[in-house]
Design an enzyme around this catalytic site. Structure first.
Site, PDB file in Angstrom:
ATOM      1  N   HIS A 103     -37.136  -6.610 -18.612  1.00  9.40           N
ATOM      2  CA  HIS A 103     -36.848  -7.563 -19.692  1.00  9.40           C
ATOM      3  C   HIS A 103     -35.630  -8.401 -19.313  1.00  9.40           C
ATOM      4  CE1 HIS A 103     -39.687  -5.233 -22.004  1.00  9.40           C
ATOM      5  NE2 HIS A 103     -39.013  -4.137 -21.704  1.00  9.40           N
ATOM      6  N   THR A 151     -33.426  -0.496  -5.150  1.00 13.25           N
ATOM      7  CA  THR A 151     -33.227  -1.789  -5.814  1.00 13.25           C
ATOM      8  C   THR A 151     -33.627  -2.957  -4.915  1.00 13.25           C
ATOM      9  OG1 THR A 151     -30.952  -1.874  -5.011  1.00 13.25           O
ATOM     10  CG2 THR A 151     -31.284  -0.893  -7.172  1.00 13.25           C
ATOM     11  N   LYS A 152     -33.696  -2.688  -3.585  1.00 12.14           N
ATOM     12  CA  LYS A 152     -34.000  -3.766  -2.620  1.00 12.14           C
ATOM     13  C   LYS A 152     -35.074  -3.290  -1.660  1.00 12.14           C
ATOM     14  CE  LYS A 152     -29.528  -5.956  -2.696  1.00 12.14           C
ATOM     15  NZ  LYS A 152     -28.185  -5.432  -2.592  1.00 12.14           N
TER      16      LYS A 152
END
Ligand SMILES: CC(C)(COP(=O)(O)OP(=O)(O)OC[C@H]1O[C@@H](n2cnc3c(N)ncnc32)[C@H](O)[C@@H]1OP(=O)(O)O)[C@@H](O)C(=O)NCCC(=O)NCCS
Length: 173
Positions: A103, A151-152
Site C-alpha cells: 500500500h 528487500t532487493k
C-alpha cells in the site's frame, strides 16, 4: 487499484473461489489431492514431482506459476496479485512469505493496492521464515538464509542473510 475497487471487480470472485478451494486443499491428506486442488487454484497443472506441504495459504492463485520438481514446506503464504513465478527445482522452507502486494505510504492513499511481481529463479533455496518483498527476483542457485527479509534482487549463485538481506557469500562450483 483501491481495496474497495478490488472488492467490486472480478478479482473478488476469484479470491472467494480460492478461499473455498483452499479449505479443501488444506484438509487433503495426500500430496496428489493437494497438487490437484492447487492446480485448480492457480489454473496450471502442477508437475507430479512438485510437492506442496499444507497448510498453504494463497489469496488469488491465478497469478502464480510453479515449475517442475519444486518443494514448498508447510505454512507458506503467497500474496500473488502482482504475480509470483517459482522456477524449476526451487525449494522453499516452512513459514516463508512471498509478497507481491503493498500500500502507498501516503496515509490518504493507503487503501490503494500496489502490486509488483516476485520471481524465484531455478534451483534457489529459501530458508525457513524468510520474507520476500514485492518486486524482488531471487537469482538462480541462490540461498536466502532462514529469517531473512529480502528487500532487493538477489544475484545468481549468492547466499543472502539478515534484515535487510545482504550477500555474504558467492557460490563457486
Ligand atoms: C544460510 C545457511 C544455509 C548457512 O549458510 P552458510 O554459507 O553455510 O553460512 P555460515 O553458517 O557460514 O554463516 C555465515 C555467517 O552468517 C550468519 N548466519 C547464518 N545463517 C544466518 C541466518 N539465518 N540469519 C542470520 N545470520 C545467519 C552466521 O552466524 C555467520 O555469521 P559470522 O560470519 O558473523 O559468524 C543457514 O544458516 C540457513 O539459514 N539455513 C536455512 C535452514 C532452513 O531454513 N531449513 C529449513 C528447511 S528448507
Amino acid at each position: 487499484m483501491s481495496l474497495d475497487e478490488l472488492q467490486f471487480s472480478g478479482l473478488q470472485k476469484a479470491v472467494a473461489r480460492t478461499k473455498q478451494l483452499s479449505v479443501k486443499m488444506n484438509n487433503a491428506t495426500d500430496h496428489e489431492t493437494t497438487r490437484e486442488i492447487l492446480s485448480e487454484i492457480i489454473g496450471q497443472k502442477l508437475d507430479e514431482r512438485t510437492i506442496v506441504f499444507t497448510p498453504f495459504h494463497i489469496n488469488l492463485g491465478i497469478r502464480t506459476r510453479i515449475g517442475k520438481r519444486v518443494f514448498i514446506n508447510h505454512a507458506c503464504t503467497f500474496l500473488d496479485i502482482g504475480g509470483i513465478t517459482i522456477e524449476d527445482d526451487v525449494q522453499i522452507g516452512p513459514n516463508v512469505n512471498v509478497l507481491t502486494e503493498g500500500h502507498p505510504l501516503d496515509p490518504a492513499e493507503r487503501r490503494k493496492l500496489i502490486v509488483t511481481p516476485v520471481v524465484i529463479k531455478r534451483n534457489a533455496w529459501i530458508g525457513a521464515a524468510a520474507t520476500i518483498l514485492p518486486g524482488v527476483t531471487v537469482g538462480e542457485n541462490s540461498v536466502v538464509a532462514a529469517g531473512s527479509v529480502v528487500t532487493k534482487d538477489v544475484p545468481d549463485n549468492s547466499v543472502v542473510v539478515g534484515i535487510p538481506a545482504k550477500v555474504i557469500k558467492k557460490l563457486d562450483f
